[in-house]
Motif scaffolding. Sequence first.
Motif, short mmCIF file in Angstrom:
data_model
loop_
_atom_site.label_atom_id
_atom_site.label_comp_id
_atom_site.label_asym_id
_atom_site.label_seq_id
_atom_site.Cartn_x
_atom_site.Cartn_y
_atom_site.Cartn_z
N GLY A 48 -3.58 23.80 -5.60
CA GLY A 48 -3.81 22.81 -6.66
C GLY A 48 -3.93 21.39 -6.15
N LYS A 49 -4.21 21.23 -4.86
CA LYS A 49 -4.31 19.87 -4.29
C LYS A 49 -5.42 19.07 -4.97
CE LYS A 49 -5.02 21.49 -0.10
NZ LYS A 49 -4.89 22.95 -0.22
N GLY A 50 -6.59 19.67 -5.06
CA GLY A 50 -7.72 18.97 -5.68
C GLY A 50 -7.46 18.69 -7.16
N THR A 51 -6.90 19.67 -7.85
CA THR A 51 -6.62 19.54 -9.28
C THR A 51 -5.62 18.42 -9.54
OG1 THR A 51 -6.92 21.93 -9.44
CG2 THR A 51 -5.78 20.87 -11.28
N GLN A 52 -4.54 18.41 -8.79
CA GLN A 52 -3.49 17.40 -9.01
C GLN A 52 -3.92 16.03 -8.49
OE1 GLN A 52 -1.08 17.84 -10.97
NE2 GLN A 52 -1.12 20.07 -11.15
N TYR A 59 -2.34 6.60 -11.15
CA TYR A 59 -1.90 5.54 -10.22
C TYR A 59 -3.04 4.74 -9.59
CZ TYR A 59 2.51 8.04 -10.58
OH TYR A 59 3.65 8.63 -11.06
N LYS A 60 -4.28 5.15 -9.85
CA LYS A 60 -5.45 4.42 -9.32
C LYS A 60 -5.41 4.27 -7.79
CE LYS A 60 -6.78 3.63 -13.63
NZ LYS A 60 -6.21 4.83 -14.26
N LEU A 61 -5.05 5.35 -7.14
CA LEU A 61 -5.12 5.35 -5.68
C LEU A 61 -6.52 5.81 -5.28
CD1 LEU A 61 -1.72 7.11 -4.95
CD2 LEU A 61 -2.20 4.67 -4.79
N HIS A 62 -6.90 5.56 -4.04
CA HIS A 62 -8.21 6.03 -3.60
C HIS A 62 -8.06 7.47 -3.06
CE1 HIS A 62 -12.36 5.47 -2.47
NE2 HIS A 62 -12.07 6.23 -1.42
N HIS A 63 -8.92 8.36 -3.51
CA HIS A 63 -8.81 9.78 -3.17
C HIS A 63 -9.70 10.14 -2.00
CE1 HIS A 63 -9.82 14.17 -4.55
NE2 HIS A 63 -8.78 14.17 -3.74
N ILE A 64 -9.10 10.72 -0.96
CA ILE A 64 -9.91 11.22 0.16
C ILE A 64 -9.66 12.72 0.31
CG2 ILE A 64 -10.36 11.07 2.64
CD1 ILE A 64 -9.64 8.18 2.61
N SER A 65 -10.66 13.51 -0.02
CA SER A 65 -10.56 14.97 0.13
C SER A 65 -11.51 15.40 1.24
CB SER A 65 -10.95 15.66 -1.18
OG SER A 65 -11.36 16.99 -0.94
N MET A 120 0.84 -1.20 0.00
CA MET A 120 0.00 0.00 0.00
C MET A 120 0.88 1.26 0.00
SD MET A 120 -3.05 0.90 2.66
CE MET A 120 -4.52 0.34 1.85
N PHE A 121 0.46 2.27 -0.82
CA PHE A 121 1.22 3.52 -0.89
C PHE A 121 0.29 4.67 -0.45
CE2 PHE A 121 2.17 7.37 -3.37
CZ PHE A 121 3.46 7.62 -2.92
N ASN A 122 0.70 5.39 0.56
CA ASN A 122 -0.14 6.47 1.08
C ASN A 122 0.55 7.82 0.94
OD1 ASN A 122 -2.29 4.75 2.08
ND2 ASN A 122 -0.77 4.04 3.56
N LEU A 123 -0.16 8.74 0.28
CA LEU A 123 0.41 10.05 -0.06
C LEU A 123 -0.42 11.17 0.56
CD1 LEU A 123 2.15 11.85 -2.10
CD2 LEU A 123 0.19 11.63 -3.63
N ILE A 124 0.27 12.15 1.12
CA ILE A 124 -0.43 13.39 1.52
C ILE A 124 -0.07 14.45 0.50
CG2 ILE A 124 -0.61 15.23 3.23
CD1 ILE A 124 0.24 13.18 5.36
N LEU A 125 -1.11 15.06 -0.07
CA LEU A 125 -0.89 16.20 -0.96
C LEU A 125 -1.17 17.44 -0.13
CD1 LEU A 125 0.02 16.45 -3.81
CD2 LEU A 125 -2.35 16.55 -4.55
N PHE A 126 -0.16 18.29 -0.01
CA PHE A 126 -0.19 19.36 0.97
C PHE A 126 0.04 20.71 0.30
CE2 PHE A 126 1.90 21.76 4.48
CZ PHE A 126 0.96 21.56 5.47
N GLY A 127 -0.46 21.78 0.91
CA GLY A 127 -0.21 23.12 0.38
C GLY A 127 -1.32 24.05 0.79
N PRO A 128 -1.11 25.36 0.60
CA PRO A 128 -2.13 26.34 1.00
C PRO A 128 -3.39 26.24 0.13
CG PRO A 128 -0.30 27.39 -0.14
CD PRO A 128 0.10 25.98 0.07
N ARG A 184 -5.27 0.36 -3.42
CA ARG A 184 -3.83 0.26 -3.70
C ARG A 184 -3.06 1.23 -2.78
NH1 ARG A 184 -0.62 1.98 -9.10
NH2 ARG A 184 0.85 0.27 -9.08
N GLY A 185 -3.78 2.20 -2.30
CA GLY A 185 -3.23 3.23 -1.44
C GLY A 185 -4.18 4.42 -1.44
N PHE A 186 -3.85 5.43 -0.63
CA PHE A 186 -4.74 6.59 -0.51
C PHE A 186 -3.98 7.88 -0.83
CE2 PHE A 186 -6.65 3.39 2.21
CZ PHE A 186 -8.01 3.54 1.94
N ILE A 187 -4.72 8.83 -1.45
CA ILE A 187 -4.24 10.21 -1.56
C ILE A 187 -5.03 10.99 -0.52
CG2 ILE A 187 -3.98 12.26 -3.00
CD1 ILE A 187 -4.75 10.50 -5.41
N PHE A 188 -4.36 11.55 0.44
CA PHE A 188 -5.04 12.42 1.41
C PHE A 188 -4.88 13.85 0.92
CE2 PHE A 188 -3.92 8.59 3.73
CZ PHE A 188 -5.14 8.26 4.29
N ASP A 189 -6.01 14.46 0.55
CA ASP A 189 -6.02 15.78 -0.07
C ASP A 189 -6.70 16.75 0.90
OD1 ASP A 189 -6.98 18.02 -1.48
OD2 ASP A 189 -8.08 16.86 -2.97
N GLY A 190 -5.91 17.70 1.41
CA GLY A 190 -6.48 18.67 2.36
C GLY A 190 -6.54 18.13 3.78
#
Length: 193
Positions: free
Chosen positions: A13-17, A25-31, A1-9, A80-86
């Motif tokens: 562009g967190k939601g966009t990217q 990468y077919k990760l599961h998106h959690i915003s 499993m690959f877990n990513l935090i997308l971070f920034g003010p 496969r992993g999660f993108i934590f957005d925000g």
Amino acid sequence: MFNLILFGPPGSGKGTQSQNILDTYKLHHISTGDLLREEVKKESTLGLEAKKYMDQGLLVPDEVVIGMISGKIDENPEARGFIFDGFPRTTEQASALDKLLEFKGTEIDLMLSLEVPEAELVKRLLHRGVTSGRSDDNEEVITKRIKEYHTKTAVVADHYNTQSKLVNLKGDGDIETTFRLIKKEIDKYLQPA
Ligand code: B4P
């Protein structure tokens, strides 16, 4: 499993990217922003409570957001992993996320932080306000959100920097250029699906 935090003010562009990362990468998106806006739309008890904060450009209380995230991770055991957005947006949320993932036998692998000058953030958010109808995309509220970011959220990068998981990226290029920088970092961990 690959877990990513997308971070920034706000507006970096967190939601966009996240959408680009999701497609590649077919990760599961959690915003948390999207989840909260859904609750507001449904006029649920949680949504009505969250709206009071969001409309003012303030962060929603930690316990509300942390409870929401836990449920979303549980709903997707095959991911496969999660993108934590925000999320996380406070050190309390970061500690809670670390504990939650540890309990599930996994952890955050990487935090990508998008760096964008303030004038560009304001420009992007005002432009989004015209098209999205979002109640938090007007100049007064945008200024408050950026202030909340500096006082409560920016410090979350230090939390993951001490774990050697932070990578800072220039986020002020166009969407494709920024995604190329993001992809170069994720490719070190995971191949496109
Ligand atoms: P969020 O929904 O997380 O939104 P955001 O920070 O405003 O935007 P983001 O960085 O995703 O920018 P986007 O890609 O859309 O938060 C909203 C509110 O929810 C918060 O203020 C808070 O109240 C609450 N909340 C959410 N999570 C919380 C948590 N964990 N704890 C407590 N409260 C929480 O990009 C913005 C615009 O720029 C778009 O129009 C896009 O098209 C454009 N853009 C993006 N990249 C660009 C580029 N490279 N060039 C030009 N334009 C670009």
